[in-house]
Design a protein around this motif. Sequence first.
Motif, PDB file in Angstrom:
ATOM      1  N   ARG A 364       0.860  -1.185   0.000  1.00 16.70           N
ATOM      2  CA  ARG A 364       0.000   0.000   0.000  1.00 16.70           C
ATOM      3  C   ARG A 364       0.889   1.225   0.000  1.00 16.70           C
ATOM      4  N   VAL A 365       0.787   2.036  -1.043  1.00 19.54           N
ATOM      5  CA  VAL A 365       1.576   3.265  -1.148  1.00 19.54           C
ATOM      6  C   VAL A 365       0.648   4.439  -0.869  1.00 19.54           C
ATOM      7  N   GLY A 366       0.953   5.198   0.170  1.00 16.62           N
ATOM      8  CA  GLY A 366       0.103   6.305   0.549  1.00 16.62           C
ATOM      9  C   GLY A 366       0.172   7.463  -0.415  1.00 16.62           C
ATOM     10  N   ALA A 367      -0.652   8.425  -0.162  1.00 12.06           N
ATOM     11  CA  ALA A 367      -0.683   9.611  -1.003  1.00 12.06           C
ATOM     12  C   ALA A 367       0.589  10.423  -0.833  1.00 12.06           C
ATOM     13  N   SER A 368       1.073  10.970  -1.915  1.00 14.94           N
ATOM     14  CA  SER A 368       2.264  11.808  -1.857  1.00 14.94           C
ATOM     15  C   SER A 368       1.914  13.136  -1.217  1.00 14.94           C
ATOM     16  N   PRO A 369       2.827  13.724  -0.421  1.00 13.20           N
ATOM     17  CA  PRO A 369       2.584  15.062   0.118  1.00 13.20           C
ATOM     18  C   PRO A 369       2.539  16.067  -1.019  1.00 13.20           C
ATOM     19  N   ASP A 370       1.963  17.190  -0.727  1.00 12.11           N
ATOM     20  CA  ASP A 370       1.885  18.236  -1.745  1.00 12.11           C
ATOM     21  C   ASP A 370       3.272  18.715  -2.130  1.00 12.11           C
ATOM     22  N   ALA A 371       3.451  19.007  -3.391  1.00 10.82           N
ATOM     23  CA  ALA A 371       4.745  19.514  -3.863  1.00 10.82           C
ATOM     24  C   ALA A 371       5.009  20.887  -3.255  1.00 10.82           C
TER      25      ALA A 371
END
Length: 371
Positions: A364-371
């Motif tokens: 499970r790969v979580g959501a990337s933080p905002d750039a």
Amino acid sequence: MSGHTPVLGIRALNRATLARQLLLDRADLPVPDAVAHLGGMQAQEPQEPFVGLWSRLRAFRPPSLSDRLTDRRLVRTHLMRRTVHLVTADDVLAWRSRHDAMLRQKVLGTYRRELTGVDLAELAAAGREVMSDGEPRSMGELARAVAGRWPAPGPRALGEMLAAALIPMAQLPPRGLWRTRAGARYLPLSDWLGRDVDPPSPPGTDPVGRALVRRYLTAFGPAASADLRAWCGLAGLPAAVAAVREELVVFRDERGRELLDLPDAPRPDPGTPAPVRFLPAFDNAILGYHDRGRVIDDAHRGLSVAGARVVLVDGRVAATWNEDADTVTVAPLRPLAEADRAAVEEEGRALASFLSGGRSDRVRVGASPDA
């Protein structure tokens, strides 16, 4: 600064580190040879070296590490930086005396007040007498056995000084075996390995120090003297560096620091692709440097000493990971490109299968933080 000294950018240093650490291409090496090449593996968390070797060796299987602990070709022991390391029997016997003073000073740095007035030579002799019956003991058991003579320091200070510094010890299996929970029990290295630790070098010579410089550069170079010290914890290596300097080549990093290296060691092209790699907690690919910027951003440096398991994407720390209920969960630290995310998922599935013994390949790969 000499204008003729080649400068290595951070990406060139990154690729050199990955190559030396067997993270650019998985290696076809027996486990003891890999551990020797790496100069040992940090191992205070007993299960972590299994992931470290899985990420570095082709077709790695857990018994190939567990069996080398039980047949005594590999040893768990306090060594570099007073941290438990997994090292070969040959290396710990050759290196231990060179680390003696550092180990004592590190323990005293924590327990100086408690150990004030304790004659360390007498304490060591008492500890050896206790251990002479050949029975493994925990730190607490060893400390309680001598506490009648030194009641003031308390068992923690006595046990740490005896087992981590004064008496060269092995942490015995089953601690460190695959999927095994066991407390730390100790036996002198000479009893466990059937060989004595090499004696200290004569005054004015330091063959072990020179060997450590070469071995460090093999696994971590190009690197500065401060990086060498950060890896081993030894303060007295400038003379050893000076003694081998003529064998070495010199570079500078982008900040002007002098970097030393072995002339024929791999220094890949900075454009060499780097695969996704999952690293265990406290991996020396990060902790083996004073300047860790070649692998991890300053903003995330704290992760390297907090026990976080990390994911390398394009050779740099880009996420943390954990395992729970046969699922590998990845938490990105920065936005991941679609191709990188897919590569993380693929490697994560392979890791989940390894850790679960083939029962699961869930990731499970979580959501990337905002750039």
